[in-house]
Design a protein around this motif. Structure first.
Motif, PDB file in Angstrom:
ATOM      1  N   TRP A 108       0.310 -12.358 -30.405  1.00 16.04           N
ATOM      2  CA  TRP A 108       0.987 -11.090 -29.665  1.00 16.04           C
ATOM      3  C   TRP A 108       0.066  -9.873 -29.808  1.00 16.04           C
ATOM      4  CZ3 TRP A 108       4.649 -12.759 -27.179  1.00 16.04           C
ATOM      5  CH2 TRP A 108       5.437 -13.717 -27.469  1.00 16.04           C
ATOM      6  N   ALA A 109      -0.637  -9.698 -30.790  1.00 17.31           N
ATOM      7  CA  ALA A 109      -1.486  -8.478 -30.670  1.00 17.31           C
ATOM      8  C   ALA A 109      -2.502  -8.530 -29.354  1.00 17.31           C
ATOM      9  CB  ALA A 109      -2.314  -8.119 -31.945  1.00 17.31           C
ATOM     10  N   ARG A 110      -2.987  -9.506 -29.457  1.00 19.78           N
ATOM     11  CA  ARG A 110      -4.023  -9.884 -28.308  1.00 19.78           C
ATOM     12  C   ARG A 110      -3.363  -9.387 -26.886  1.00 19.78           C
ATOM     13  NH1 ARG A 110      -7.867 -15.133 -27.027  1.00 19.78           N
ATOM     14  NH2 ARG A 110      -9.439 -13.931 -25.802  1.00 19.78           N
ATOM     15  N   GLY A 111      -2.023  -9.979 -26.803  1.00 18.97           N
ATOM     16  CA  GLY A 111      -1.278  -9.852 -25.418  1.00 18.97           C
ATOM     17  C   GLY A 111      -1.140  -8.425 -25.352  1.00 18.97           C
ATOM     18  N   GLU A 112      -0.800  -7.502 -26.248  1.00 20.43           N
ATOM     19  CA  GLU A 112      -0.484  -6.306 -26.136  1.00 20.43           C
ATOM     20  C   GLU A 112      -1.827  -5.648 -25.818  1.00 20.43           C
ATOM     21  OE1 GLU A 112       2.248  -4.711 -26.103  1.00 20.43           O
ATOM     22  OE2 GLU A 112       3.815  -5.995 -27.049  1.00 20.43           O
ATOM     23  N   ALA A 113      -2.768  -6.101 -26.085  1.00 14.74           N
ATOM     24  CA  ALA A 113      -4.225  -5.214 -26.021  1.00 14.74           C
ATOM     25  C   ALA A 113      -4.557  -5.700 -24.528  1.00 14.74           C
ATOM     26  CB  ALA A 113      -5.454  -5.680 -26.800  1.00 14.74           C
ATOM     27  N   ASP A 114      -3.955  -6.897 -23.868  1.00 10.82           N
ATOM     28  CA  ASP A 114      -4.567  -7.390 -22.436  1.00 10.82           C
ATOM     29  C   ASP A 114      -3.594  -6.186 -21.627  1.00 10.82           C
ATOM     30  OD1 ASP A 114      -6.144  -9.255 -23.033  1.00 10.82           O
ATOM     31  OD2 ASP A 114      -4.487 -10.955 -23.089  1.00 10.82           O
ATOM     32  N   LEU A 115      -2.466  -6.006 -22.173  1.00  3.95           N
ATOM     33  CA  LEU A 115      -1.532  -5.247 -21.126  1.00  3.95           C
ATOM     34  C   LEU A 115      -2.172  -3.641 -20.988  1.00  3.95           C
ATOM     35  CD1 LEU A 115       2.149  -6.320 -22.382  1.00  3.95           C
ATOM     36  CD2 LEU A 115       0.938  -6.989 -20.387  1.00  3.95           C
ATOM     37  N   GLU A 116      -2.984  -3.339 -21.972  1.00  5.85           N
ATOM     38  CA  GLU A 116      -3.610  -1.939 -21.838  1.00  5.85           C
ATOM     39  C   GLU A 116      -4.359  -1.839 -20.410  1.00  5.85           C
ATOM     40  OE1 GLU A 116      -5.441  -0.806 -25.106  1.00  5.85           O
ATOM     41  OE2 GLU A 116      -3.531  -0.947 -26.402  1.00  5.85           O
ATOM     42  N   GLN A 117      -4.906  -3.158 -19.884  1.00 11.45           N
ATOM     43  CA  GLN A 117      -5.842  -3.090 -18.825  1.00 11.45           C
ATOM     44  C   GLN A 117      -4.840  -3.619 -17.589  1.00 11.45           C
ATOM     45  OE1 GLN A 117      -9.205  -5.774 -19.254  1.00 11.45           O
ATOM     46  NE2 GLN A 117      -8.733  -5.819 -21.426  1.00 11.45           N
ATOM     47  N   TRP A 118      -3.484  -3.262 -17.394  1.00  8.36           N
ATOM     48  CA  TRP A 118      -2.779  -3.501 -16.310  1.00  8.36           C
ATOM     49  C   TRP A 118      -3.196  -3.017 -14.977  1.00  8.36           C
ATOM     50  CZ3 TRP A 118      -0.110   0.002 -13.217  1.00  8.36           C
ATOM     51  CH2 TRP A 118       0.295   1.168 -13.690  1.00  8.36           C
ATOM     52  N   ARG A 119      -3.957  -1.784 -15.341  1.00  5.68           N
ATOM     53  CA  ARG A 119      -4.229  -1.155 -13.938  1.00  5.68           C
ATOM     54  C   ARG A 119      -5.531  -1.865 -13.355  1.00  5.68           C
ATOM     55  NH1 ARG A 119      -3.165   4.528 -12.963  1.00  5.68           N
ATOM     56  NH2 ARG A 119      -1.637   5.313 -14.436  1.00  5.68           N
ATOM     57  N   ARG A 120      -6.305  -2.564 -14.009  1.00  8.33           N
ATOM     58  CA  ARG A 120      -7.225  -3.337 -13.644  1.00  8.33           C
ATOM     59  C   ARG A 120      -6.793  -4.621 -12.959  1.00  8.33           C
ATOM     60  NH1 ARG A 120     -12.223  -3.748 -18.094  1.00  8.33           N
ATOM     61  NH2 ARG A 120     -12.768  -1.465 -17.889  1.00  8.33           N
ATOM     62  N   VAL A 121      -5.646  -5.147 -13.425  1.00  9.05           N
ATOM     63  CA  VAL A 121      -5.006  -6.392 -12.692  1.00  9.05           C
ATOM     64  C   VAL A 121      -4.671  -5.784 -11.558  1.00  9.05           C
ATOM     65  CG1 VAL A 121      -3.251  -7.921 -12.943  1.00  9.05           C
ATOM     66  CG2 VAL A 121      -4.280  -7.139 -15.055  1.00  9.05           C
ATOM     67  N   VAL A 122      -3.789  -4.561 -11.285  1.00  9.76           N
ATOM     68  CA  VAL A 122      -3.526  -4.130  -9.954  1.00  9.76           C
ATOM     69  C   VAL A 122      -4.681  -4.106  -9.075  1.00  9.76           C
ATOM     70  CG1 VAL A 122      -2.300  -2.209  -8.756  1.00  9.76           C
ATOM     71  CG2 VAL A 122      -1.276  -3.301 -10.913  1.00  9.76           C
ATOM     72  N   THR A 123      -5.676  -3.519  -9.657  1.00  9.99           N
ATOM     73  CA  THR A 123      -6.955  -3.097  -8.671  1.00  9.99           C
ATOM     74  C   THR A 123      -7.523  -4.487  -8.065  1.00  9.99           C
ATOM     75  OG1 THR A 123      -7.410  -1.286 -10.171  1.00  9.99           O
ATOM     76  CG2 THR A 123      -9.365  -2.132  -8.774  1.00  9.99           C
ATOM     77  N   CYS A 136       0.880  -1.090  -0.127  1.00 11.57           N
ATOM     78  CA  CYS A 136      -0.159   0.002   0.228  1.00 11.57           C
ATOM     79  C   CYS A 136       0.836   1.267   0.123  1.00 11.57           C
ATOM     80  CB  CYS A 136      -1.088   0.089   1.398  1.00 11.57           C
ATOM     81  SG  CYS A 136      -2.247  -1.221   1.224  1.00 11.57           S
ATOM     82  N   GLU A 137       1.833   1.170   0.710  1.00  9.81           N
ATOM     83  CA  GLU A 137       2.785   2.360   0.585  1.00  9.81           C
ATOM     84  C   GLU A 137       3.409   2.590  -0.650  1.00  9.81           C
ATOM     85  OE1 GLU A 137       6.967   2.560   3.002  1.00  9.81           O
ATOM     86  OE2 GLU A 137       5.740   3.300   4.229  1.00  9.81           O
ATOM     87  N   ARG A 138       3.705   1.644  -1.239  1.00 11.47           N
ATOM     88  CA  ARG A 138       4.136   1.861  -2.756  1.00 11.47           C
ATOM     89  C   ARG A 138       3.146   2.465  -3.597  1.00 11.47           C
ATOM     90  NH1 ARG A 138       6.528  -3.549  -5.078  1.00 11.47           N
ATOM     91  NH2 ARG A 138       6.954  -2.043  -6.800  1.00 11.47           N
ATOM     92  N   LEU A 139       2.037   1.955  -3.618  1.00 15.79           N
ATOM     93  CA  LEU A 139       0.761   2.415  -4.364  1.00 15.79           C
ATOM     94  C   LEU A 139       0.640   3.949  -3.946  1.00 15.79           C
ATOM     95  CD1 LEU A 139      -1.761  -0.382  -4.257  1.00 15.79           C
ATOM     96  CD2 LEU A 139      -0.002   0.262  -5.982  1.00 15.79           C
ATOM     97  N   ILE A 140       0.573   4.500  -2.631  1.00 13.56           N
ATOM     98  CA  ILE A 140       0.493   5.905  -2.405  1.00 13.56           C
ATOM     99  C   ILE A 140       1.376   6.572  -2.982  1.00 13.56           C
ATOM    100  CG2 ILE A 140       0.326   7.306  -0.510  1.00 13.56           C
ATOM    101  CD1 ILE A 140      -0.859   4.878   0.914  1.00 13.56           C
ATOM    102  N   LYS A 141       2.863   6.061  -2.822  1.00 21.30           N
ATOM    103  CA  LYS A 141       3.894   6.830  -3.577  1.00 21.30           C
ATOM    104  C   LYS A 141       3.947   6.844  -4.868  1.00 21.30           C
ATOM    105  CE  LYS A 141       7.026   6.203   0.744  1.00 21.30           C
ATOM    106  NZ  LYS A 141       8.047   5.538   1.154  1.00 21.30           N
ATOM    107  N   GLY A 142       2.960   6.195  -5.565  1.00 16.27           N
ATOM    108  CA  GLY A 142       3.365   6.132  -7.065  1.00 16.27           C
ATOM    109  C   GLY A 142       4.176   5.281  -7.536  1.00 16.27           C
ATOM    110  N   ASP A 143       4.927   4.312  -6.568  1.00 19.25           N
ATOM    111  CA  ASP A 143       5.869   3.330  -6.890  1.00 19.25           C
ATOM    112  C   ASP A 143       5.245   2.053  -7.455  1.00 19.25           C
ATOM    113  OD1 ASP A 143       8.224   2.183  -7.276  1.00 19.25           O
ATOM    114  OD2 ASP A 143       8.536   1.729  -5.207  1.00 19.25           O
ATOM    115  N   TYR A 144       4.662   2.164  -8.565  1.00 19.27           N
ATOM    116  CA  TYR A 144       3.834   0.987  -8.835  1.00 19.27           C
ATOM    117  C   TYR A 144       4.322   0.395 -10.315  1.00 19.27           C
ATOM    118  CZ  TYR A 144       0.607   4.412 -10.303  1.00 19.27           C
ATOM    119  OH  TYR A 144       0.020   5.695 -10.757  1.00 19.27           O
ATOM    120  N   GLU A 145       5.249   0.951 -11.037  1.00 18.15           N
ATOM    121  CA  GLU A 145       5.330   0.608 -12.457  1.00 18.15           C
ATOM    122  C   GLU A 145       5.724  -0.852 -12.602  1.00 18.15           C
ATOM    123  OE1 GLU A 145       5.408   2.069 -15.594  1.00 18.15           O
ATOM    124  OE2 GLU A 145       3.778   3.358 -14.516  1.00 18.15           O
TER     125      GLU A 145
END
Length: 441
Positions: free
Chosen positions: A373-388, A305-314
């Motif tokens: 590969w194209a489908r995989g790249e499209a999946d990655l655009e949802q990375w914030r949902r994975v984190v959520t 949680c501390e990392r998320l709050i600091k924006g350290d989540y790349e």
């Protein structure tokens, strides 16, 4: 209401919440895209969390106020988890008690020697644990202790040389036991440079044994010296079923005067038999906990949680990379479900294709076509949902751990013995920070 009834009430309420949100706990991150985890969230949750940034999610899970309208069902869940979970911040009352009970002796000239060759996390753990064991041993007039899973012997060394226990370390790996003995001799060699002959003669060298425990009967047959006919049990993060095994030995053997145990690795528990549940009461409830829910209960919620709050989540994008790869692997061969791919740390310069090649290099498989590969790249655009989704699951983790630990406390109480549980380590350093202390007087 007596303590035992309070524990039962807390367990019953906690399990009700866990069962109500079992669907969320069981959303394993690897299967995010395969099973479309986002669609499993209630629509009201999807609407709110799809636009919420990771910083706000981190603040929310940490119990901080955020300027978002949240669904009542989610607010109720967060409040329930906070109310029912064991507190994770260290208690000043216990710390004061430890300071008052432990005198300032214990070879102050050798203080730094006990922490030599010890990493920061372990330094914190063994220093606190040794003080608690010293306090507990004094309360029941016991000067002998057996440390299970002793590894290189750092804790048992401090208990013997500093706190003057007759101490034995039990370890299943021969190499670690041999190294522990060498470190004992190294400490004694250095001690002779700082202490007089009389003090050196009084040093209590710990014993080290190689034993692989699989049953409670082995504990009664340990080849302990005469000075250790009555002893205390110590377990600093014993893995899987070892923690329950030690508690059972304490309950069943009058030779054991106390136990101090800190749990870990709940996903390795044998559920339905020896590991969980332990108490008769919890066994009568709908108390099953999945592997996935027990696994996330071992994660470091404060640091995350501390990392998320600091924006350290790349670098958390790697969860989305792995989830997207899982869909590709299953399309390639269903037998590759949850295949043990190589762990790759995420960097901004790492493309998805590069990640897949590095992660699967030992699987000896043919990677997919351009369409995949194209489908995989499209999946990655949802990375914030994975984190959520991962974060929402993690919000429930302290409640799962509470169930496991209170079940152990209740097991001891059901046998008429005193038992308490306290948060003793800094959770940012040592996330599994609750110690169960039980005594036989």
């Amino acid at each position: 209401m007596c303590f035992e009834e309070t524990v039962k009430c807390s367990l019953r309420k906690s399990l009700n919440i866990v069962k109500m949100y079992e669907w969320l706990l069981d959303l394993y991150v690897l299967d995010f895209f395969v099973d479309d985890h986002w669609s499993k969230l209630p629509l009201s949750w999807q609407e709110v969390f799809q636009d919420m940034n990771p910083q706000s999610i981190g603040a929310l899970i940490s119990g901080k106020h955020i300027n978002h309208m949240l669904p009542l069902s989610f607010l109720a869940l967060i409040k329930s988890v906070a109310a029912l979970s064991l507190p994770r911040k260290r208690q000043c009352e216990l710390e004061s008690k430890i300071l008052n009970s432990n005198d300032a002796s214990g070879l102050p000239k050798l203080k730094n020697l006990f922490l030599k060759h010890v990493k920061l996390k372990k330094r914190h753990e063994i220093s606190v644990m040794a003080d608690i064991v010293k306090m507990t041993g004094s309360e029941v007039d016991c000067d002998a202790v057996v440390d299970f899973g002793s590894g290189l012997g750092h804790l048992v060394r401090m208990l013997a040389y500093k706190h003057e226990f007759h101490a034995a370390g039990i370890e299943c790996q021969t190499q670690l036991t041999e190294e522990a003995r060498k470190l004992d001799l190294e400490l004694e060699y250095t001690a002779k440079k700082h202490l007089d002959g009389e003090s050196v003669a009084k040093l209590r060298q710990p014993s080290h044994f190689n034993i692989t425990l699989s049953s409670i009967n082995q504990l009664d047959q340990m080849p302990l010296p005469e000075t250790m006919q009555h002893y205390g049990l110590v377990g600093l993060h014993p893995c899987g079923d070892l923690g329950p095994l030690l508690l059972k030995h304490f309950v069943n053997s009058k030779n054991v005067k106390f136990i101090c145990v800190v749990g870990c690795c709940y996903m390795k528990l044998t559920c339905g038999s020896s590991g969980y549940p332990m108490s008769s009461y919890v066994a009568t409830l709908d108390s099953g906990l999945s592997f996935v829910s027990r696994e996330i209960a071992c994660h470091a919620i404060e640091v995350y949680c501390e990392r998320l709050i600091k924006g350290d989540y790349e670098d958390l994008k790697v969860h989305a990379y792995r989830s997207a790869l899982e869909r590709i692997l299953l399309a390639n061969d269903p037998k590759l479900k949850h295949a043990p791919v190589r762990s790759i740390k995420h960097t901004n310069s790492l493309s998805f294709k590069q990640y897949c090649h590095l992660a699967t290099e030992k699987l000896n498989i043919n990677l997919p076509t351009a369409h995949a590969w194209a489908r995989g790249e499209a999946d990655l655009e949802q990375w914030r949902r994975v984190v959520t989704v991962y974060s929402l699951r993690l919000a429930l983790a302290p409640l799962v751990e509470t169930v496991i630990l209170l079940d152990r406390v209740l097991y001891v109480l059901e046998h008429g013995l005193s038992c308490t549980i306290h948060p003793v380590f800094d959770p940012k350093i040592s996330p599994r920070n609750h110690i169960i202390i039980a005594k036989r007087k």
